[in-house]
Scaffold this motif. Structure first.
Motif, PDB file in Angstrom:
ATOM      1  N   ALA A  54       0.853  -1.191   0.000  1.00 13.96           N
ATOM      2  CA  ALA A  54       0.000   0.000   0.000  1.00 13.96           C
ATOM      3  C   ALA A  54       0.888   1.240   0.000  1.00 13.96           C
ATOM      4  N   ILE A  55       0.300   2.345  -0.375  1.00 16.97           N
ATOM      5  CA  ILE A  55       1.003   3.624  -0.393  1.00 16.97           C
ATOM      6  C   ILE A  55       0.363   4.522   0.654  1.00 16.97           C
ATOM      7  N   SER A  56       1.190   5.070   1.522  1.00 17.43           N
ATOM      8  CA  SER A  56       0.705   5.970   2.566  1.00 17.43           C
ATOM      9  C   SER A  56       0.804   7.415   2.083  1.00 17.43           C
ATOM     10  N   VAL A  57      -0.313   8.126   2.169  1.00 19.50           N
ATOM     11  CA  VAL A  57      -0.379   9.523   1.721  1.00 19.50           C
ATOM     12  C   VAL A  57      -1.268  10.326   2.669  1.00 19.50           C
ATOM     13  N   ARG A  58      -1.127  11.639   2.612  1.00 18.32           N
ATOM     14  CA  ARG A  58      -2.064  12.512   3.332  1.00 18.32           C
ATOM     15  C   ARG A  58      -3.355  12.653   2.544  1.00 18.32           C
ATOM     16  N   ASP A  59      -3.202  12.806   1.209  1.00 23.44           N
ATOM     17  CA  ASP A  59      -4.384  12.887   0.348  1.00 23.44           C
ATOM     18  C   ASP A  59      -4.064  12.263  -1.007  1.00 23.44           C
ATOM     19  N   ARG A  60      -5.098  11.841  -1.693  1.00 19.96           N
ATOM     20  CA  ARG A  60      -4.970  11.117  -2.956  1.00 19.96           C
ATOM     21  C   ARG A  60      -4.163  11.895  -4.000  1.00 19.96           C
ATOM     22  N   GLY A  61      -4.248  13.195  -3.980  1.00 17.94           N
ATOM     23  CA  GLY A  61      -3.561  14.026  -4.961  1.00 17.94           C
ATOM     24  C   GLY A  61      -2.047  13.909  -4.923  1.00 17.94           C
ATOM     25  N   GLN A  62      -1.499  13.414  -3.845  1.00 18.32           N
ATOM     26  CA  GLN A  62      -0.045  13.290  -3.746  1.00 18.32           C
ATOM     27  C   GLN A  62       0.517  12.240  -4.689  1.00 18.32           C
ATOM     28  N   VAL A  63      -0.284  11.258  -5.054  1.00 15.86           N
ATOM     29  CA  VAL A  63       0.216  10.199  -5.934  1.00 15.86           C
ATOM     30  C   VAL A  63      -0.609  10.031  -7.206  1.00 15.86           C
ATOM     31  N   GLY A  64      -1.761  10.658  -7.285  1.00 14.05           N
ATOM     32  CA  GLY A  64      -2.591  10.530  -8.475  1.00 14.05           C
ATOM     33  C   GLY A  64      -3.181   9.140  -8.599  1.00 14.05           C
ATOM     34  N   ALA A  65      -3.437   8.727  -9.833  1.00 17.39           N
ATOM     35  CA  ALA A  65      -4.045   7.415 -10.092  1.00 17.39           C
ATOM     36  C   ALA A  65      -2.976   6.335  -9.982  1.00 17.39           C
ATOM     37  N   VAL A  66      -3.177   5.431  -9.060  1.00 19.16           N
ATOM     38  CA  VAL A  66      -2.265   4.299  -8.878  1.00 19.16           C
ATOM     39  C   VAL A  66      -3.096   3.023  -8.748  1.00 19.16           C
ATOM     40  N   LEU A  68      -2.433   0.575  -6.670  1.00 22.14           N
ATOM     41  CA  LEU A  68      -2.321   0.014  -5.325  1.00 22.14           C
ATOM     42  C   LEU A  68      -3.291   0.678  -4.363  1.00 22.14           C
ATOM     43  N   PRO A  69      -3.625  -0.022  -3.279  1.00 17.94           N
ATOM     44  CA  PRO A  69      -4.434   0.613  -2.243  1.00 17.94           C
ATOM     45  C   PRO A  69      -3.672   1.766  -1.591  1.00 17.94           C
ATOM     46  N   LEU A  70      -4.408   2.764  -1.203  1.00 14.57           N
ATOM     47  CA  LEU A  70      -3.832   3.880  -0.451  1.00 14.57           C
ATOM     48  C   LEU A  70      -4.258   3.744   0.999  1.00 14.57           C
ATOM     49  N   VAL A  71      -3.350   4.069   1.907  1.00 12.78           N
ATOM     50  CA  VAL A  71      -3.705   4.201   3.317  1.00 12.78           C
ATOM     51  C   VAL A  71      -3.439   5.656   3.669  1.00 12.78           C
ATOM     52  N   PHE A  72      -4.369   6.250   4.382  1.00  7.00           N
ATOM     53  CA  PHE A  72      -4.309   7.689   4.610  1.00  7.00           C
ATOM     54  C   PHE A  72      -3.795   8.006   6.007  1.00  7.00           C
ATOM     55  N   ASP A  73      -2.841   8.930   6.045  1.00  4.82           N
ATOM     56  CA  ASP A  73      -2.265   9.351   7.314  1.00  4.82           C
ATOM     57  C   ASP A  73      -3.361   9.905   8.216  1.00  4.82           C
TER      58      ASP A  73
END
Length: 193
Positions: A54-66, A68-73
């Motif tokens: 998974a990719i950890s981000v504050r908001d979806r805009g930090q990585v765009g369309a991916v 993988l699942p995102l986990v939010f800080d």
């Protein structure tokens, strides 16, 4: 192709990509090293180690369309500690945290860290006499105390690791290189040829 160090479903890998990347001029996950982004390189390496990534981000805009699942800080936490807290939901016995800006991590990283884990709740990477706490292996049991630690006003990954008990695993200097500035990125690109 999967690496021999793949740990399967007992290991989750979280790619820490929630920082501002100010020294890089912003947008660090999308910066190119050669013809591939730092994030793409981190994703490929993480997938070679585990099915659970998974990719950890504050908001979806930090990585765009991916893909993988995102986990939010959690909004109440900041920095890499927030990414580690977000990774607790991945429901694996161990969580390997890697930053998106360490593109030269070795294939055997999970095995090296796991070899040092015995009797500890975490293992942090070290190279050149310096700890690299964003690159660490954390047990699910150890991560349970992360909110209590953060509630005390502390945000240091090393401080948290000290609280739960950690060991150190040595990496080669090149494997632990992280790219924080455009000059560092350009130097790494030149080495790639």
């Amino acid at each position: 192709m999967a690496s021999a160090s793949r740990a399967g479903d007992s290991l989750a890998v979280v790619i820490l990509a929630g920082g501002d990347g100010r020294r890089m001029g912003g947008g660090k996950p999308h910066r190119l090293l050669g013809e591939r982004s730092l994030l793409d390189r981190a994703v490929e390496r993480a997938r070679s180690w585990s099915k659970t990534v998974a990719i950890s981000v504050r908001d979806r805009g930090q990585v765009g369309a991916v893909e993988l699942p995102l986990v939010f800080d959690p909004p109440c936490l900041a920095g890499p500690l927030a990414g580690l807290a977000a990774a607790r939901g991945l429901a694996c016995a161990r969580v390997l945290s890697i930053p998106c800006d360490m593109p030269f991590l070795s294939d055997d990283l999970p095995g090296r860290l796991a070899a040092a884990l015995a009797g500890h709740a975490a293992v942090l990477a070290s190279a050149g006499g310096r700890l690299h706490p964003v690159c660490g292996l954390w047990t699910a049991e150890g991560l349970v105390g992360i909110e209590e630690y953060a509630a005390s006003g502390q945000t240091s990954l090393v401080g948290f690791a000290r609280t739960i008990g950690f060991a150190v695993a040595e990496l080669e200097d090149a494997a632990a290189e992280n790219l924080n500035t455009p000059a560092e990125l350009a130097a790494a690109a030149a080495r790639l040829g």
